[in-house]
Scaffold this motif. Structure first.
Motif, PDB file in Angstrom:
ATOM      1  N   ASN A 512       0.848  -1.187   0.000  1.00 14.13           N
ATOM      2  CA  ASN A 512       0.000   0.000   0.000  1.00 14.13           C
ATOM      3  C   ASN A 512       0.886   1.240   0.000  1.00 14.13           C
ATOM      4  N   PRO A 513       0.871   2.033  -1.067  1.00 15.02           N
ATOM      5  CA  PRO A 513       1.810   3.169  -1.151  1.00 15.02           C
ATOM      6  C   PRO A 513       1.516   4.260  -0.124  1.00 15.02           C
ATOM      7  N   GLU A 514       0.227   4.435   0.231  1.00 16.01           N
ATOM      8  CA  GLU A 514      -0.116   5.487   1.192  1.00 16.01           C
ATOM      9  C   GLU A 514       0.434   5.167   2.585  1.00 16.01           C
ATOM     10  N   THR A 515       0.322   3.903   2.983  1.00 15.85           N
ATOM     11  CA  THR A 515       0.852   3.521   4.301  1.00 15.85           C
ATOM     12  C   THR A 515       2.367   3.631   4.323  1.00 15.85           C
ATOM     13  N   LEU A 516       2.999   3.163   3.259  1.00 12.57           N
ATOM     14  CA  LEU A 516       4.455   3.289   3.162  1.00 12.57           C
ATOM     15  C   LEU A 516       4.870   4.753   3.233  1.00 12.57           C
ATOM     16  N   ASN A 517       4.156   5.585   2.512  1.00 18.15           N
ATOM     17  CA  ASN A 517       4.476   7.013   2.474  1.00 18.15           C
ATOM     18  C   ASN A 517       4.313   7.661   3.850  1.00 18.15           C
ATOM     19  N   ASN A 518       3.222   7.345   4.537  1.00 16.64           N
ATOM     20  CA  ASN A 518       2.968   7.952   5.846  1.00 16.64           C
ATOM     21  C   ASN A 518       4.045   7.573   6.856  1.00 16.64           C
ATOM     22  N   MET A 519       4.416   6.276   6.852  1.00 17.69           N
ATOM     23  CA  MET A 519       5.471   5.841   7.771  1.00 17.69           C
ATOM     24  C   MET A 519       6.789   6.534   7.443  1.00 17.69           C
ATOM     25  N   ALA A 520       7.073   6.635   6.145  1.00 13.31           N
ATOM     26  CA  ALA A 520       8.335   7.267   5.728  1.00 13.31           C
ATOM     27  C   ALA A 520       8.382   8.728   6.171  1.00 13.31           C
ATOM     28  N   TRP A 521       7.276   9.444   6.002  1.00 12.69           N
ATOM     29  CA  TRP A 521       7.259  10.851   6.385  1.00 12.69           C
ATOM     30  C   TRP A 521       7.466  11.029   7.885  1.00 12.69           C
ATOM     31  N   LEU A 522       6.820  10.176   8.686  1.00  8.08           N
ATOM     32  CA  LEU A 522       6.970  10.284  10.133  1.00  8.08           C
ATOM     33  C   LEU A 522       8.418  10.007  10.543  1.00  8.08           C
ATOM     34  N   LEU A 523       9.002   8.930   9.974  1.00 10.23           N
ATOM     35  CA  LEU A 523      10.365   8.563  10.355  1.00 10.23           C
ATOM     36  C   LEU A 523      11.382   9.606   9.882  1.00 10.23           C
ATOM     37  N   ALA A 524      11.031  10.340   8.839  1.00 12.17           N
ATOM     38  CA  ALA A 524      11.963  11.364   8.337  1.00 12.17           C
ATOM     39  C   ALA A 524      11.832  12.680   9.080  1.00 12.17           C
ATOM     40  N   THR A 525      10.623  13.012   9.535  1.00 15.75           N
ATOM     41  CA  THR A 525      10.383  14.384  10.023  1.00 15.75           C
ATOM     42  C   THR A 525       9.846  14.449  11.444  1.00 15.75           C
ATOM     43  N   CYS A 526       9.746  13.340  12.147  1.00 21.51           N
ATOM     44  CA  CYS A 526       9.086  13.318  13.459  1.00 21.51           C
ATOM     45  C   CYS A 526       9.709  14.347  14.413  1.00 21.51           C
ATOM     46  N   GLU A 527       8.824  15.055  15.129  1.00 19.07           N
ATOM     47  CA  GLU A 527       9.296  16.043  16.107  1.00 19.07           C
ATOM     48  C   GLU A 527      10.038  15.378  17.264  1.00 19.07           C
ATOM     49  N   ASP A 528       9.706  14.119  17.527  1.00 24.30           N
ATOM     50  CA  ASP A 528      10.427  13.361  18.551  1.00 24.30           C
ATOM     51  C   ASP A 528      11.676  12.767  17.894  1.00 24.30           C
ATOM     52  N   LYS A 529      12.834  13.377  18.189  1.00 24.56           N
ATOM     53  CA  LYS A 529      14.073  12.970  17.517  1.00 24.56           C
ATOM     54  C   LYS A 529      14.405  11.503  17.737  1.00 24.56           C
ATOM     55  N   ARG A 530      13.910  10.932  18.834  1.00 24.14           N
ATOM     56  CA  ARG A 530      14.213   9.529  19.120  1.00 24.14           C
ATOM     57  C   ARG A 530      13.579   8.578  18.097  1.00 24.14           C
ATOM     58  N   LEU A 531      12.513   9.021  17.446  1.00 26.64           N
ATOM     59  CA  LEU A 531      11.835   8.168  16.471  1.00 26.64           C
ATOM     60  C   LEU A 531      12.329   8.394  15.043  1.00 26.64           C
ATOM     61  N   GLN A 532      13.129   9.428  14.850  1.00 20.57           N
ATOM     62  CA  GLN A 532      13.603   9.699  13.492  1.00 20.57           C
ATOM     63  C   GLN A 532      14.550   8.591  13.022  1.00 20.57           C
ATOM     64  N   ASN A 533      14.344   8.168  11.772  1.00 15.95           N
ATOM     65  CA  ASN A 533      15.187   7.138  11.162  1.00 15.95           C
ATOM     66  C   ASN A 533      15.200   7.380   9.651  1.00 15.95           C
TER      67      ASN A 533
END
Length: 607
Positions: A512-533
């Protein structure tokens, strides 16, 4: 025939409502043993319950009726056992072990139906001696089981033909074709086309599955053609129907459109009736066509869905508005299982009452209307009266015995004779039926609006979260529900909850491209630096872009992931493609492009 269709629909609904957590209800292995033991137990119950039919020396109507009721109760017991196996023995966990079942919901549902049919095969195995005693047949036991099984398989074919392409589309299609297919308009269009194809080609699949063949030329076929020609009715085929090996006297019409309509007649019916009686039976079937009863059947089935929608709304409203029910059923590992089971029980009760008292009433009276049509066509009630008497005798029934979908033979005969003497009686029946059909349509529309109004509105964030958690509890295997729930928690900045739901969604729908995209955006830009990957974000965004290469928001996410890893030139290149493709939010993509260019210029000055 009606009962078999209802059992099939019920099993499919049970499977769709059933819920299994990743960890089963019982310890691993125990639930598998319980599935096997429950089947063996059901087979032993069938053997014990049907023993009197094997040992009875005298054959009477009372014994025949008792036998038929026993078989009917055992069929319903098989449905009840399937509920237990689905909700408590985690049947679907084992079904998903079959390759492809985890990704194709229709395949998993077909396997569930097959598991149910194995139970019915055990019932038919022990039922055969009783059937042979009370309804003389030339079939072997194997032939009897196969004829029953074939009846179900033919009913499954049209449903599978529509559902399998719906599951395969997202896996096969790529790029814009996949985006269009998954869009609301694409899904609505597919549903409309599939429904039309089902109405047109479904009867052909059914008669093929039942093994129907053209009725041989001869006196009987000439009689049938003659009476159909009298009403200017055209059929795609007049077919011999091998129902129960051809030993069950019956006739039926299948098909909604002229070029896809079939008349089915069993060999035993042809042998049972004289030409005048055969004319009466064919005129009765022609009456179903002329009075548009097949379309009314479709309308009656469609009327069940607003009722189900209303029942689901009542369950949802009760849980959301009650703190106690919400805590018990939604918060907790087992809550969703009992929500689904309770919803199913509530909806099943409403559906049974609807089928028994609403649909049953109309079906019985449409049969009566078809009897009236045959009476007027022949000008004499006697041929249909004698054919009904013969049918009751041949099937081991009593003239006063009735079912939820047919009046008793005695009642039908009395009405025919009365209408023959007083035509106004028949006219009054038809006027009343039309009036009640109009009231039914109004009832269905009112039920639909009631279902819409009963659902509580989102009154603040607490109610919105309750609704989301309830949806996840009731549909833990629906990847779209899980994705949308993750989107909800992302909007509330509950990053961990959002990630967990998106990961579960990807486990069920990894492409599912939308789910992949949403996860990617969160891991790239998350305000919680501990979750960034950023590296994992790049991998996820790259997968999404390969599946949907013309979506600007996905290209933007991929660009952001490259940017976070210091690959600014590649990020700018991807963002330029996103701007070129964008039809909405162009200002956002332009700002992103300027941002990347400023970073490039900054690097150039530093050098």
């Amino acid at each position: 025939m009606y009962s078999n269709l209802i059992y099939l629909i019920t099993v499919i609904l049970i499977h769709s409502f059933s819920r299994s957590a990743d960890q089963g209800f019982f310890a691993p292995g125990i639930d598998a043993a319980l599935l096997a033991l429950s089947f063996l137990g059901f087979a032993l119950v069938c053997r014990w319950a049907l023993k009197p039919a094997r040992e009875e020396f005298r054959v009477s109507y009372v014994q025949s009726l008792r036998h038929r009721r026993t078989v009917s109760r055992l069929s319903m017991a098989a449905v009840a056992l399937f509920v237990c196996q689905s909700f408590f023995f985690d049947l679907d966990i084992y079904l998903r072990l079959v390759p492809g079942a985890g990704m194709l919901m229709t395949l998993e549902a077909l396997l569930a139906v097959a598991f149910f049919l194995v139970h019915l095969c055990a019932l038919w195995y022990f039922d055969y001696p009783g059937q042979k005693r009370f309804r003389p047949t030339t079939q072997t036991r194997t032939g009897y089981i196969w004829s029953n099984l074939r009846f179900y398989l033919a009913l499954i074919l049209p449903w599978a033909a529509v559902s399998i392409p719906s599951d395969m589309g997202p896996l096969i299609l790529k790029g814009r074709a996949k985006e269009l297919f998954l869009s609301p308009w694409g899904q609505a269009g597919y549903l409309a086309v599939a429904l039309l194809l089902l109405l047109a080609a479904g009867p052909r699949l059914v008669v093929w599955g039942w093994g129907c063949r053209d009725l041989p030329e001869g006196r009987a076929k000439d009689v049938v053609k003659g009476i159909l020609g009298k009403f200017s009715l055209k059929f795609k085929g007049i077919l011999g129907w091998p129902l129960m090996g051809g030993d069950a006297p019956n006739a039926a019409v299948l098909g909604f459109f002229r070029g896809f309509r079939y008349l089915l007649i069993t060999p035993s019916l042809l042998n049972l009736l004289n030409p005048r009686e055969l004319e009466a039976v064919v005129a009765h079937e022609a009456g179903h066509v002329k009075k548009r009863h097949l379309l009314i059947h479709l309308l009656l089935v469609a009327g069940l869905f607003p009722l189900i929608f209303l029942m689901e709304g009542l369950v949802e409203a009760a849980i959301l508005r009650s703190d106690t029910l919400y805590r018990i059923l939604v918060i907790g590992d087992m809550g969703g299982r009992f929500i689904s089971l309770g919803s199913l029980a509530f909806i099943a009760l409403a559906a049974v009452l609807y089928l028994r008292f609403v649909m049953g009433y109309f079906v019985r009276n449409m049969e009566r209307e078809a009897d009236l049509f045959a009476l007027r066509a022949l000008g004499d009630p006697i041929p249909l009266v004698t054919s009904l008497e013969k049918l009751a005798s041949a099937t081991g029934g009593h003239r006063q015995e009735k079912s939820w979908h047919h009046y008793g033979v005695g009642e039908r005969i009395d009405f025919l004779l009365g209408a023959g003497v007083s035509p106004e009686r028949g006219a009054l029946h038809e006027r009343r039926l039309k009036l009640l059909l109009g009231l039914f349509v109004a009832f269905a529309v009112a039920t639909l609006f009631a279902g819409l109004s009963i659902r509580p509105p989102d009154q603040g964030p607490q109610m919105a979260e309750r609704r989301v958690r309830l949806l996840v509890a009731m549909s833990p295997k629906d990847p779209e529900i899980l994705r949308l729930a993750g989107d909800f928690y992302y909007s509330k900045k509950r990053w961990t909850d959002a990630l967990g739901l998106w990961e579960s969604s990807l486990g069920l729908d990894p492409a599912n491209p939308e789910t992949l995209n949403n996860m990617a955006w969160l891991l790239a830009t998350c305000e919680d630096k501990r979750l960034q990957n950023p590296r994992e974000a790049l991998d996820l965004a790259d997968r999404a872009a390969r599946i949907s290469p013309f979506s600007p928001h996905i290209l933007d996410t991929l660009a952001e992931a490259h940017f976070r890893l210091g690959r600014v030139e590649r990020a700018l290149e991807l963002e330029e493609r996103a701007v070129a493709l964008a039809r909405e939010n162009r200002q956002y993509y332009l700002r992103q492009m300027k941002r990347f260019r400023r970073e490039l210029e900054k690097r150039a000055r530093t050098i």
